[in-house]
Motif scaffolding. Sequence first.
Motif, PDB file in Angstrom:
ATOM      1  N   MET A  60      -3.883   3.418  -2.947  1.00  0.00           N
ATOM      2  CA  MET A  60      -3.992   4.167  -1.822  1.00  0.00           C
ATOM      3  C   MET A  60      -3.207   5.548  -1.933  1.00  0.00           C
ATOM      4  SD  MET A  60      -3.028   3.294   2.333  1.00  0.00           S
ATOM      5  CE  MET A  60      -1.310   3.694   2.223  1.00  0.00           C
ATOM      6  N   SER A  83       0.625   2.427  -5.573  1.00  0.00           N
ATOM      7  CA  SER A  83      -0.637   2.004  -5.234  1.00  0.00           C
ATOM      8  C   SER A  83      -1.862   2.981  -5.279  1.00  0.00           C
ATOM      9  CB  SER A  83      -0.177   1.485  -3.737  1.00  0.00           C
ATOM     10  OG  SER A  83      -0.300   2.709  -3.061  1.00  0.00           O
ATOM     11  N   ASP A 142       0.803  -1.256  -0.177  1.00  0.00           N
ATOM     12  CA  ASP A 142       0.058   0.117   0.056  1.00  0.00           C
ATOM     13  C   ASP A 142       0.843   1.177   0.182  1.00  0.00           C
ATOM     14  OD1 ASP A 142      -2.310  -1.460  -0.054  1.00  0.00           O
ATOM     15  OD2 ASP A 142      -2.481  -1.409   2.140  1.00  0.00           O
TER      16      ASP A 142
END
Length: 85
Positions: free
Chosen positions: A75, A73, A68
């Motif tokens: 996120m 990523s 993450d």
Amino acid sequence: MRTSCQKLCYGRKNFLFHDTVNGATASAIVYTLAETAKVNGLNIRLYLETVMTKMLDYKNESESILEDLMPWSEMMQDTCSLNKH
């Protein structure tokens, strides 16, 4: 490519002040994180702040947190994208 090399050359004078291998390694890691964040269209300051904050307790987290924290990523793109700030 030329701009990245120029920044490295400018930073080279600062690298002379590293008096330990660990200090030089830490600088290389932060420089790499910043450049990778920039390539992925992230706000560098916000990205580094987010990574450093979340990494404080990463050993107590699942391995998925490392994925993450990668600049590509979803996120990180949602949290630190230059287009959102």
